[in-house]
Each structure stands twice: as structure tokens, then as C-alpha cells.
Write a protein that holds these residues in place. Sequence first.
Motif, PDB file in Angstrom:
ATOM      1  N   GLY A  38       0.816  -1.215   0.000  1.00  0.00           N
ATOM      2  CA  GLY A  38       0.000   0.000   0.000  1.00  0.00           C
ATOM      3  C   GLY A  38       0.845   1.259   0.000  1.00  0.00           C
ATOM      4  N   ARG A  39       1.885   1.260   0.803  1.00  0.00           N
ATOM      5  CA  ARG A  39       2.767   2.433   0.864  1.00  0.00           C
ATOM      6  C   ARG A  39       3.533   2.622  -0.446  1.00  0.00           C
ATOM      7  N   LEU A  40       3.930   1.520  -1.065  1.00  0.00           N
ATOM      8  CA  LEU A  40       4.618   1.620  -2.353  1.00  0.00           C
ATOM      9  C   LEU A  40       3.691   2.214  -3.414  1.00  0.00           C
ATOM     10  N   ALA A  41       2.430   1.812  -3.391  1.00  0.00           N
ATOM     11  CA  ALA A  41       1.457   2.364  -4.337  1.00  0.00           C
ATOM     12  C   ALA A  41       1.287   3.867  -4.103  1.00  0.00           C
ATOM     13  N   GLU A  42       1.261   4.285  -2.834  1.00  0.00           N
ATOM     14  CA  GLU A  42       1.148   5.712  -2.512  1.00  0.00           C
ATOM     15  C   GLU A  42       2.363   6.498  -2.989  1.00  0.00           C
ATOM     16  N   VAL A  43       3.546   6.001  -2.630  1.00  0.00           N
ATOM     17  CA  VAL A  43       4.797   6.702  -2.957  1.00  0.00           C
ATOM     18  C   VAL A  43       4.982   6.837  -4.467  1.00  0.00           C
ATOM     19  N   THR A  44       4.554   5.832  -5.211  1.00  0.00           N
ATOM     20  CA  THR A  44       4.722   5.869  -6.672  1.00  0.00           C
ATOM     21  C   THR A  44       3.477   6.420  -7.374  1.00  0.00           C
ATOM     22  N   GLN A  45       2.546   6.938  -6.609  1.00  0.00           N
ATOM     23  CA  GLN A  45       1.295   7.494  -7.148  1.00  0.00           C
ATOM     24  C   GLN A  45       0.588   6.491  -8.049  1.00  0.00           C
ATOM     25  N   GLY A  46       0.600   5.230  -7.625  1.00  0.00           N
ATOM     26  CA  GLY A  46      -0.106   4.182  -8.344  1.00  0.00           C
ATOM     27  C   GLY A  46       0.622   3.596  -9.538  1.00  0.00           C
ATOM     28  N   ARG A  47       1.850   4.041  -9.795  1.00  0.00           N
ATOM     29  CA  ARG A  47       2.589   3.502 -10.948  1.00  0.00           C
ATOM     30  C   ARG A  47       3.166   2.126 -10.655  1.00  0.00           C
ATOM     31  N   TRP A  48       3.360   1.808  -9.363  1.00  0.00           N
ATOM     32  CA  TRP A  48       3.773   0.446  -8.974  1.00  0.00           C
ATOM     33  C   TRP A  48       2.841   0.008  -7.857  1.00  0.00           C
ATOM     34  N   THR A  49       2.028  -0.977  -8.145  1.00  0.00           N
ATOM     35  CA  THR A  49       1.077  -1.491  -7.163  1.00  0.00           C
ATOM     36  C   THR A  49       1.335  -2.985  -6.955  1.00  0.00           C
ATOM     37  N   PRO A  50       2.410  -3.298  -6.238  1.00  0.00           N
ATOM     38  CA  PRO A  50       2.747  -4.708  -6.050  1.00  0.00           C
ATOM     39  C   PRO A  50       1.734  -5.425  -5.166  1.00  0.00           C
ATOM     40  N   GLN A  51       1.659  -6.707  -5.347  1.00  0.00           N
ATOM     41  CA  GLN A  51       0.863  -7.577  -4.477  1.00  0.00           C
ATOM     42  C   GLN A  51       1.795  -8.159  -3.421  1.00  0.00           C
ATOM     43  N   TRP A  52       1.256  -8.684  -2.343  1.00  0.00           N
ATOM     44  CA  TRP A  52       2.105  -9.236  -1.289  1.00  0.00           C
ATOM     45  C   TRP A  52       3.004 -10.336  -1.825  1.00  0.00           C
ATOM     46  N   ARG A  53       2.530 -11.064  -2.854  1.00  0.00           N
ATOM     47  CA  ARG A  53       3.343 -12.132  -3.429  1.00  0.00           C
ATOM     48  C   ARG A  53       4.629 -11.590  -4.073  1.00  0.00           C
ATOM     49  N   ASP A  54       4.529 -10.378  -4.622  1.00  0.00           N
ATOM     50  CA  ASP A  54       5.726  -9.752  -5.194  1.00  0.00           C
ATOM     51  C   ASP A  54       6.754  -9.481  -4.097  1.00  0.00           C
ATOM     52  N   ILE A  55       6.284  -9.009  -2.962  1.00  0.00           N
ATOM     53  CA  ILE A  55       7.190  -8.715  -1.838  1.00  0.00           C
ATOM     54  C   ILE A  55       7.807 -10.010  -1.315  1.00  0.00           C
ATOM     55  N   VAL A  56       7.017 -11.066  -1.237  1.00  0.00           N
ATOM     56  CA  VAL A  56       7.536 -12.371  -0.806  1.00  0.00           C
ATOM     57  C   VAL A  56       8.670 -12.808  -1.737  1.00  0.00           C
ATOM     58  N   ARG A  57       8.451 -12.699  -3.028  1.00  0.00           N
ATOM     59  CA  ARG A  57       9.474 -13.117  -4.004  1.00  0.00           C
ATOM     60  C   ARG A  57      10.727 -12.245  -3.926  1.00  0.00           C
ATOM     61  N   ILE A  58      10.541 -10.938  -3.707  1.00  0.00           N
ATOM     62  CA  ILE A  58      11.706 -10.061  -3.549  1.00  0.00           C
ATOM     63  C   ILE A  58      12.474 -10.442  -2.292  1.00  0.00           C
ATOM     64  N   GLU A  59      11.765 -10.652  -1.191  1.00  0.00           N
ATOM     65  CA  GLU A  59      12.415 -11.002   0.083  1.00  0.00           C
ATOM     66  C   GLU A  59      13.101 -12.363   0.032  1.00  0.00           C
ATOM     67  N   VAL A  70      13.771  -0.151  -6.449  1.00  0.00           N
ATOM     68  CA  VAL A  70      14.689   0.034  -5.314  1.00  0.00           C
ATOM     69  C   VAL A  70      14.526   1.436  -4.739  1.00  0.00           C
ATOM     70  N   ILE A  71      14.415   2.440  -5.605  1.00  0.00           N
ATOM     71  CA  ILE A  71      14.224   3.813  -5.135  1.00  0.00           C
ATOM     72  C   ILE A  71      12.929   3.942  -4.348  1.00  0.00           C
ATOM     73  N   ALA A  72      11.845   3.357  -4.857  1.00  0.00           N
ATOM     74  CA  ALA A  72      10.557   3.399  -4.155  1.00  0.00           C
ATOM     75  C   ALA A  72      10.653   2.683  -2.810  1.00  0.00           C
ATOM     76  N   LEU A  73      11.312   1.541  -2.781  1.00  0.00           N
ATOM     77  CA  LEU A  73      11.481   0.805  -1.524  1.00  0.00           C
ATOM     78  C   LEU A  73      12.251   1.643  -0.501  1.00  0.00           C
ATOM     79  N   CYS A  74      13.285   2.340  -0.949  1.00  0.00           N
ATOM     80  CA  CYS A  74      14.067   3.199  -0.042  1.00  0.00           C
ATOM     81  C   CYS A  74      13.201   4.298   0.548  1.00  0.00           C
ATOM     82  N   ARG A  75      12.354   4.878  -0.262  1.00  0.00           N
ATOM     83  CA  ARG A  75      11.474   5.947   0.230  1.00  0.00           C
ATOM     84  C   ARG A  75      10.516   5.417   1.295  1.00  0.00           C
ATOM     85  N   VAL A  76       9.915   4.284   1.031  1.00  0.00           N
ATOM     86  CA  VAL A  76       8.951   3.715   1.976  1.00  0.00           C
ATOM     87  C   VAL A  76       9.644   3.247   3.254  1.00  0.00           C
ATOM     88  N   LEU A  77      10.815   2.656   3.110  1.00  0.00           N
ATOM     89  CA  LEU A  77      11.533   2.105   4.261  1.00  0.00           C
ATOM     90  C   LEU A  77      12.417   3.143   4.954  1.00  0.00           C
TER      91      LEU A  77
END
Length: 96
Positions: A38-59, A70-77
Motif C-alpha cells: 500500500g505504501r509503495l502504491a502511494e509513494v509511486t502514485q499508483g505507478r507500482w502497485t505490487p501484491q504481497w506475493r511480489d514482496i515475498v518473491r523479492i524477500e 529500489v528507489i521506491a522501496l528506499c522511500r517507503v523504508l
Amino acid sequence: MPTGSPRLRTQDGKLNQVATTLKERRKALKLTQDNLCGRLAEVTQGRWTPQWRDIVRIERGTRIVSDLEVIALCRVLDCSLIELLDTQILFQTTEN
């Protein structure tokens, strides 16, 4: 038979270098994978709307992460690129 060049991987075989740091940082901030999406979708203004499965695969290190992600992840984290990339990890090449 595989085609193309072998994928660059971390020494432990992951396709991205942010996997471990991402998971640790997300948990330290008490974010669920859904919260992070949800935060990634906010930070990217909806241009990247990952699902939890995407985060699982990245992790897990089974998904490649683009530079823009990576830039969006840095902003959120709330961390730097250097912190998220954990440049101490060594690379190796392996064939898929």
C-alpha cells in the motif's frame, strides 16, 4: 538448454541484493507485506502497485528488482540506497 547470458546472482544464489535488508527493515518498521504494498502504491502514485506475493518473491531473492523499484522501496523504508543494497555482499554468476 538455457539461452542467453547467465544471470548475475549474489553469492548465496539470490536474484537481488535487497532481499535480506528489505525483510529486516520492513519488520523493524512493523509493516506487513500488505502494508508495504500500500505504501509503495502511494509513494509511486499508483505507478507500482505490487501484491504481497511480489514482496515475498523479492524477500526470498527469487525476483529481480528494478532500479526504480529500489528507489521506491528506499522511500517507503526510510533508508538510503547504500543501506538497502548492502554492498558487502559478493556476487557470482551462475547459469539458469
